[in-house]
Design an enzyme around this catalytic site. Structure first.
Site, PDB file in Angstrom:
ATOM      1  N   ASP A 251      56.513  55.446  40.485  1.00  0.00           N
ATOM      2  CA  ASP A 251      55.763  56.487  40.606  1.00  0.00           C
ATOM      3  C   ASP A 251      56.109  57.584  41.423  1.00  0.00           C
ATOM      4  OD1 ASP A 251      53.049  57.625  40.365  1.00  0.00           O
ATOM      5  OD2 ASP A 251      52.596  56.829  42.390  1.00  0.00           O
TER       6      ASP A 251
ATOM      7  N   LYS B   5      48.146  55.884  32.819  1.00  0.00           N
ATOM      8  CA  LYS B   5      47.727  54.764  33.832  1.00  0.00           C
ATOM      9  C   LYS B   5      46.237  54.591  34.082  1.00  0.00           C
ATOM     10  CE  LYS B   5      51.992  55.979  36.479  1.00  0.00           C
ATOM     11  NZ  LYS B   5      52.508  56.192  37.792  1.00  0.00           N
TER      12      LYS B   5
ATOM     13  N   ASP C 298      53.587  60.736  42.921  1.00  0.00           N
ATOM     14  CA  ASP C 298      52.807  61.076  43.884  1.00  0.00           C
ATOM     15  C   ASP C 298      52.514  59.666  45.030  1.00  0.00           C
ATOM     16  OD1 ASP C 298      52.263  63.682  43.751  1.00  0.00           O
ATOM     17  OD2 ASP C 298      51.165  63.192  42.067  1.00  0.00           O
TER      18      ASP C 298
END
Length: 222
Positions: free
Chosen positions: A19, A147, A21
């Site tokens: 991922d 997601k 962030d």
């Protein structure tokens, strides 16, 4: 102190999918500032926006917060939210251990990718601010469902030519971890969430810990 042993879950690893962030790049403050501003503009309590903001695409969060909007209005609202983030890079930096992890992946020859709920301009800006240059980047424009749907991780695995079961997902949010598990991948979790590495139900301290585990000798199966 004894040197760490590599978890058996990492023994046949074929790729690492990260991922952005909160995982590779510390952008949490910028994300929260943008959602707080957006919430006030749209008559939503900032606390409600922040409850759903991390880990999911902007349009999915907008739908949760404003369920009466039609598709066109959702797109407009999501675009406004992303626009608030593009230039807010003053305190965006690489997370602790991210450089060590990238170096460990390169030493081990492991393919890796970034899979993010951000769009490509925002991902490029934040990865640039963190001096992270992934060999493969999958953004929200590349998928139909973000997601916690597994589509992004499955796409990254396919583009890297690695079977899902040999991929490790590294995430800092519940939606991201759910997406990784739904893809049939092992997961490593940050921020106190439960993952499979360094052991089932545990959380990584930071990415440096994962880098150390990847460099460690193989331990006994759990």
């Amino acid at each position: 102190m004894d040197a760490p042993e590599q978890p058996a879950a990492l023994a046949d690893l074929g790729a690492v999918l990260l991922d952005m962030d909160g995982t590779l790049v510390d952008s949490d403050a910028a994300v929260e500032r943008a959602w707080a501003t957006w919430a006030l503009e749209h008559g939503v309590a900032p606390s409600a926006a922040l409850e759903h903001a991390h880990g999911s695409p902007a349009d999915l969060t907008v739908r949760r917060l404003l369920p009466d909007l039609d598709d066109a209005a959702v797109r407009t609202a999501a675009a406004r939210q992303l626009a608030l983030q593009y230039d807010d890079l003053s305190d965006v930096v690489a997370t602790p251990g991210s450089g060590a992890l990238v170096a460990a992946l390169e030493r081990r020859g492991l393919p890796w990718a970034v899979v993010t709920s951000a769009d490509r301009p925002l991902a490029a800006a934040r990865l640039g601010a963190g001096a992270v240059d992934p060999p493969l980047l999958v953004t929200v424009e590349d998928v139909e469902r973000g997601k916690p749907d597994p589509e992004g991780f499955l796409l990254a695995a396919r583009r890297l030519g690695v079977a899902p079961g040999r991929c490790l997902v590294v995430e800092d949010s519940a939606p991201g971890l759910a997406a990784g598990r739904a893809a049939g991948m092992r997961v490593a979790a940050l921020k106190g969430l439960a993952g499979d590495v360094p052991r089932p139900g545990a959380s990584l301290r930071d990415l440096g810990e994962l880098a150390d585990l990847l460099a460690a000798p193989l331990g006994e199966p759990a």
